[in-house]
Write an enzyme that holds these catalytic residues in place. Structure first.
Site, short mmCIF file in Angstrom:
data_model
loop_
_atom_site.label_atom_id
_atom_site.label_comp_id
_atom_site.label_asym_id
_atom_site.label_seq_id
_atom_site.Cartn_x
_atom_site.Cartn_y
_atom_site.Cartn_z
N THR A 263 2.36 1.89 -3.39
CA THR A 263 1.43 2.46 -4.37
C THR A 263 1.20 3.94 -4.11
OG1 THR A 263 -0.60 1.93 -3.12
CG2 THR A 263 0.24 0.25 -4.63
N TYR B 134 0.83 -1.20 0.00
CA TYR B 134 0.00 0.00 0.00
C TYR B 134 0.87 1.25 0.00
CZ TYR B 134 -3.47 3.40 1.64
OH TYR B 134 -4.30 4.50 1.77
#
Length: 246
Positions: free
Chosen positions: A157, A154
């Site tokens: 990204t 996460y």
């Protein structure tokens, strides 16, 4: 109500996306609400905003699919004729140890969070460049700035979204387009529903303003970046985080 070009908010059925839709609708913008699976929530939000006098249209599309994104933007332009603002909010999160991340997990997060942002920006830019105007606001996270344990994929990204924002701002600035990013701190949304009340209380205590953020706090930052007050801002990262990351 002031006549404005439309704003497209991806992942608008709940949380930060819904708060952004409400904020723009309140200011008189026609709002294109994108959702993927949460049709019931999207319909309820659209009805709420229409009751308040807003021009709202729903557009179902999975930002993880190029064809669906391109059709969505074409449909938005067919419906509203003009698009002024893109808010790239759609995203997913997953907490897991780095050694437990599979290739599929990694690719799914990148496909939605990063590739989805890329697809949406690419789809709207011909219209923006033709008009020599437009605002793009991407949504990252404070974990994209500092990194989060057990959220490596996460965090990666969200860091990529910041890099995309800064580079794209340089590329399209001569066309009169601004590209900025909002990187929220701990926000009280369903995405943080996996945290225990004890974890949330610890995060609240670590925040200098001594509260968790609300979706409306992020929406105000997004709205500012879309407005005239931010006309000389591009390639910037605004982080509504209550001081937890300074």
């Amino acid at each position: 109500m002031v006549r404005r070009g439309a704003v497209l908010v991806t992942g608008a059925s709940r949380g930060i996306g819904a708060a952004c839709a409400r904020r723009f609708a309140r200011a008189g913008y026609p709002v294109a609400l994108n959702y993927n699976r949460s049709e019931e929530a999207a319909l309820a939000l659209a009805e709420e905003l229409r009751t308040g006098g807003a021009w709202v249209e729903l557009f179902q599309a999975d930002v993880g699919d190029t064809g669906q994104v391109e059709r969505m933007v074409d449909n938005v332009l067919d419906k509203f004729c003009q698009l002024d603002i893109l808010v790239c909010n759609a995203g997913i999160a997953r907490q897991q140890l780095f050694t437990d991340i599979t290739d599929g997990d990694w690719r799914e997060l990148f496909n939605i969070n990063v590739d989805g942002t890329f697809r949406c920006c690419r789809a709207v830019l011909p219209h923006f460049i033709h008009r020599k105007a437009g605002r793009i606001i991407t949504v990252s996270s404070m974990w994209g700035v500092t990194g989060g344990s057990c959220e490596v994929a996460y965090s990666a990204t969200k860091a990529a979204i910041i890099g995309l924002t800064k580079a794209l701002a340089k590329e399209v600035g001569p066309s009169g387009i601004t590209v900025n990013c909002v990187a929220p701190g701990v926000i009280d949304t369903e995405m943080n529903g996996n945290l225990t009340p004890e974890d949330l209380e610890l995060l609240r205590e670590e925040t200098p303003l001594e509260r968790l953020g609300q979706p409306e706090d992020v929406a105000e930052s997004v709205f500012f970046l879309a407005g005239e007050g931010a006309s000389f801002l591009t390639g910037q990262v605004l982080s509504p985080n209550g001081g937890i990351l300074i």
